[in-house]
Write an enzyme that holds these catalytic residues in place. Sequence first.
Site, PDB file in Angstrom:
ATOM      1  N   LYS A 157     -67.399 -75.775   2.388  1.00  0.00           N
ATOM      2  CA  LYS A 157     -68.718 -75.442   1.840  1.00  0.00           C
ATOM      3  C   LYS A 157     -69.591 -76.683   1.654  1.00  0.00           C
ATOM      4  CE  LYS A 157     -66.369 -73.189  -1.360  1.00  0.00           C
ATOM      5  NZ  LYS A 157     -65.065 -73.040  -0.686  1.00  0.00           N
ATOM      6  N   ILE A 158     -69.011 -77.736   1.052  1.00  0.00           N
ATOM      7  CA  ILE A 158     -69.823 -78.933   0.754  1.00  0.00           C
ATOM      8  C   ILE A 158     -70.085 -79.749   2.019  1.00  0.00           C
ATOM      9  CG2 ILE A 158     -69.867 -81.105  -0.558  1.00  0.00           C
ATOM     10  CD1 ILE A 158     -68.167 -79.599  -2.729  1.00  0.00           C
ATOM     11  N   SER A 236     -65.739 -86.566  -3.245  1.00  0.00           N
ATOM     12  CA  SER A 236     -64.768 -85.476  -3.257  1.00  0.00           C
ATOM     13  C   SER A 236     -63.686 -85.681  -4.322  1.00  0.00           C
ATOM     14  CB  SER A 236     -64.166 -85.331  -1.863  1.00  0.00           C
ATOM     15  OG  SER A 236     -63.667 -84.037  -1.706  1.00  0.00           O
ATOM     16  N   ARG A 237     -62.722 -86.516  -4.039  1.00  0.00           N
ATOM     17  CA  ARG A 237     -61.700 -86.868  -5.042  1.00  0.00           C
ATOM     18  C   ARG A 237     -61.304 -88.318  -4.807  1.00  0.00           C
ATOM     19  NH1 ARG A 237     -63.235 -83.307  -7.530  1.00  0.00           N
ATOM     20  NH2 ARG A 237     -62.147 -81.499  -8.398  1.00  0.00           N
ATOM     21  N   ASP A 261     -68.499 -91.310  -6.191  1.00  0.00           N
ATOM     22  CA  ASP A 261     -68.728 -90.535  -7.415  1.00  0.00           C
ATOM     23  C   ASP A 261     -67.393 -90.242  -8.088  1.00  0.00           C
ATOM     24  OD1 ASP A 261     -70.451 -88.952  -9.159  1.00  0.00           O
ATOM     25  OD2 ASP A 261     -69.446 -87.199  -8.308  1.00  0.00           O
ATOM     26  N   GLU A 266     -59.697 -92.392 -12.305  1.00  0.00           N
ATOM     27  CA  GLU A 266     -60.837 -92.084 -13.194  1.00  0.00           C
ATOM     28  C   GLU A 266     -60.430 -91.369 -14.484  1.00  0.00           C
ATOM     29  OE1 GLU A 266     -63.147 -89.487 -10.488  1.00  0.00           O
ATOM     30  OE2 GLU A 266     -62.792 -87.884 -11.930  1.00  0.00           O
ATOM     31  N   HIS A 308     -68.616 -89.261 -11.549  1.00  0.00           N
ATOM     32  CA  HIS A 308     -68.202 -87.880 -11.251  1.00  0.00           C
ATOM     33  C   HIS A 308     -69.274 -86.880 -11.708  1.00  0.00           C
ATOM     34  CE1 HIS A 308     -64.427 -85.366 -10.248  1.00  0.00           C
ATOM     35  NE2 HIS A 308     -65.515 -84.636 -10.027  1.00  0.00           N
ATOM     36  N   ALA A 310     -71.570 -85.488  -9.264  1.00  0.00           N
ATOM     37  CA  ALA A 310     -72.191 -84.851  -8.103  1.00  0.00           C
ATOM     38  C   ALA A 310     -72.494 -83.381  -8.368  1.00  0.00           C
ATOM     39  CB  ALA A 310     -71.293 -85.009  -6.880  1.00  0.00           C
ATOM     40  N   PHE A 311     -71.672 -82.757  -9.205  1.00  0.00           N
ATOM     41  CA  PHE A 311     -71.851 -81.314  -9.483  1.00  0.00           C
ATOM     42  C   PHE A 311     -72.988 -81.044 -10.466  1.00  0.00           C
ATOM     43  CE2 PHE A 311     -70.533 -80.865 -13.897  1.00  0.00           C
ATOM     44  CZ  PHE A 311     -70.011 -82.139 -14.134  1.00  0.00           C
TER      45      PHE A 311
HETATM   46  P1  NAD Z   1     -63.750 -76.166   0.765  1.00  0.00           P
HETATM   47  O1  NAD Z   1     -62.396 -75.620   0.496  1.00  0.00           O
HETATM   48  O2  NAD Z   1     -64.871 -75.215   1.040  1.00  0.00           O
HETATM   49  O3  NAD Z   1     -63.665 -77.185   2.009  1.00  0.00           O
HETATM   50  C1  NAD Z   1     -62.680 -78.146   2.147  1.00  0.00           C
HETATM   51  C2  NAD Z   1     -62.477 -78.391   3.632  1.00  0.00           C
HETATM   52  O4  NAD Z   1     -61.544 -79.470   3.782  1.00  0.00           O
HETATM   53  C3  NAD Z   1     -61.907 -77.172   4.371  1.00  0.00           C
HETATM   54  O5  NAD Z   1     -62.702 -76.876   5.499  1.00  0.00           O
HETATM   55  C4  NAD Z   1     -60.513 -77.621   4.751  1.00  0.00           C
HETATM   56  O6  NAD Z   1     -60.070 -77.057   5.984  1.00  0.00           O
HETATM   57  C5  NAD Z   1     -60.722 -79.128   4.878  1.00  0.00           C
HETATM   58  N1  NAD Z   1     -59.476 -79.854   4.912  1.00  0.00           N
HETATM   59  C6  NAD Z   1     -58.286 -79.546   4.319  1.00  0.00           C
HETATM   60  N2  NAD Z   1     -57.349 -80.443   4.669  1.00  0.00           N
HETATM   61  C7  NAD Z   1     -57.955 -81.342   5.483  1.00  0.00           C
HETATM   62  C8  NAD Z   1     -57.502 -82.500   6.176  1.00  0.00           C
HETATM   63  N3  NAD Z   1     -56.228 -82.918   6.094  1.00  0.00           N
HETATM   64  N4  NAD Z   1     -58.398 -83.180   6.921  1.00  0.00           N
HETATM   65  C9  NAD Z   1     -59.684 -82.762   7.008  1.00  0.00           C
HETATM   66  N5  NAD Z   1     -60.164 -81.671   6.400  1.00  0.00           N
HETATM   67  C10 NAD Z   1     -59.305 -80.969   5.649  1.00  0.00           C
HETATM   68  O7  NAD Z   1     -64.084 -77.105  -0.451  1.00  0.00           O
HETATM   69  P2  NAD Z   1     -65.528 -77.615  -0.919  1.00  0.00           P
HETATM   70  O8  NAD Z   1     -66.122 -76.640  -1.862  1.00  0.00           O
HETATM   71  O9  NAD Z   1     -66.312 -78.038   0.272  1.00  0.00           O
HETATM   72  O10 NAD Z   1     -65.117 -78.886  -1.812  1.00  0.00           O
HETATM   73  C11 NAD Z   1     -64.498 -80.017  -1.232  1.00  0.00           C
HETATM   74  C12 NAD Z   1     -64.001 -80.917  -2.339  1.00  0.00           C
HETATM   75  O11 NAD Z   1     -65.108 -81.478  -3.035  1.00  0.00           O
HETATM   76  C13 NAD Z   1     -63.205 -80.210  -3.454  1.00  0.00           C
HETATM   77  O12 NAD Z   1     -61.852 -80.046  -3.086  1.00  0.00           O
HETATM   78  C14 NAD Z   1     -63.368 -81.150  -4.609  1.00  0.00           C
HETATM   79  O13 NAD Z   1     -62.280 -82.060  -4.601  1.00  0.00           O
HETATM   80  C15 NAD Z   1     -64.656 -81.907  -4.303  1.00  0.00           C
HETATM   81  N6  NAD Z   1     -65.710 -81.643  -5.301  1.00  0.00           N
HETATM   82  C16 NAD Z   1     -66.256 -82.690  -5.957  1.00  0.00           C
HETATM   83  C17 NAD Z   1     -67.258 -82.473  -6.913  1.00  0.00           C
HETATM   84  C18 NAD Z   1     -67.929 -83.594  -7.671  1.00  0.00           C
HETATM   85  O14 NAD Z   1     -68.641 -83.332  -8.653  1.00  0.00           O
HETATM   86  N7  NAD Z   1     -67.782 -84.842  -7.287  1.00  0.00           N
HETATM   87  C19 NAD Z   1     -67.671 -81.164  -7.180  1.00  0.00           C
HETATM   88  C20 NAD Z   1     -67.090 -80.114  -6.471  1.00  0.00           C
HETATM   89  C21 NAD Z   1     -66.107 -80.362  -5.528  1.00  0.00           C
END
Ligand code: NAD
Length: 345
Positions: A157-158, A236-237, A261, A266, A308, A310-311
């Site tokens: 999604k992101i 992301s993380r 972020d 952290e 942290h 971004a959300f």
């Molecule tokens: P999502 O599940 O929609 O997408 C994650 C994608 O990563 C999927 O398409 C999946 O197939 C892919 N993936 C899994 N394993 C992989 C690999 N080994 N190599 C490459 N791609 C791989 O998740 P999302 O909603 O897009 O969120 C992604 C991440 O963003 C979350 O898991 C979270 O850790 C992080 N996040 C951070 C914040 C923030 O405030 N900083 C907020 C929300 C989410």
Amino acid sequence: MADDLALAIFSVRPYDRYVVGELLKSFPKAKVLDAPLNVNTAMLAQDCTAINVFVNDDLSAEVLDLLAGYGVKCITLRCAGFDRVDIVRAHELGITVLRVPAYSPYAVAEHAIALMMALNRQVVKAHSRVLQGNFDLSGLVGFDMHGKTVGVVGTGKIGQCAAAILRGFGCEVLVYDVFENQEVKDMGCVYVSLDELLARSSIISLHCPLLPSTRHIINPESIAKMKRGAMVINVSRGGLIDTKAVLDGLKSRQIGSLGMDVYENEAGVFFIDQSTMSDDQPGASIPEGYDTMLGSLMAHPNVLVTPHMAFLTQDAIEKIASVTVENLKEFINGGPCGNKVLPPK
Ligand code: NAD
């Protein structure tokens, strides 16, 4: 009955006021706690059926065992990522784990772009110079985004939102994921191997979850494969990046700049005001708990760190609140919980 639900809400900060307010409207008996959840604070959940936690709360097997003993049956996360939850242990203990899978992919993707643009156009450096009366342009040269190659790792999604914005800039977008997303392909993004993405991208933006397969996806080997001087963005993380390797990469200039972020250590640092910590300890030049690796990153001129956040848009907060209330109501009603986190097969 929602009115009777014994709920403990952990890690409450001022920006959680809206979410907590919405939770209290539906679950008036909820306990509101500013303490983070860990082995020492789990006892605050005594006699609670459900708890609500945030991104850095500790949901390791040890804490889950304590929670189960206190009677907790449901854990709701005010976030999407669940890498700090031992899902297998929760499942064994019969604890339901519910998350907010997509409160605003736009918020997170837009923050990644904000870091990218701030680093590229040296916004922070320029602003601090201007505050000191220095209007010189030396050292502030950026680059056009139009026509540059950007690599997006993870096209969920992101990542999809980030790719769409980058396509809007006129970037060539290379993408890597273990699954291909047709909508991303339809935007004109091209799936390549991770090695090709690393080798060709001027900017690499990480959008995959933290899993055993993605921990330290940015490591000495992957850094060596990058185009020299590449920018790395991580919203992301933190665990996706081997911090020591990235510091070395920045020193050798193999990595040109870093926008982060999230940070692998952290927990216990982010979401806390540490600015006055040394005042509490007269004579201490470095506050207890000071993270020297984070300090080295923050001191680097080409690194931009945000805590942290971004959300953190009002739109996302409202969605987190409404989905969390719905998650808890579904749990109480014993219905199927669409946002349940299941253990890996
Ligand atoms: P999502 O599940 O929609 O997408 C994650 C994608 O990563 C999927 O398409 C999946 O197939 C892919 N993936 C899994 N394993 C992989 C690999 N080994 N190599 C490459 N791609 C791989 O998740 P999302 O909603 O897009 O969120 C992604 C991440 O963003 C979350 O898991 C979270 O850790 C992080 N996040 C951070 C914040 C923030 O405030 N900083 C907020 C929300 C989410």
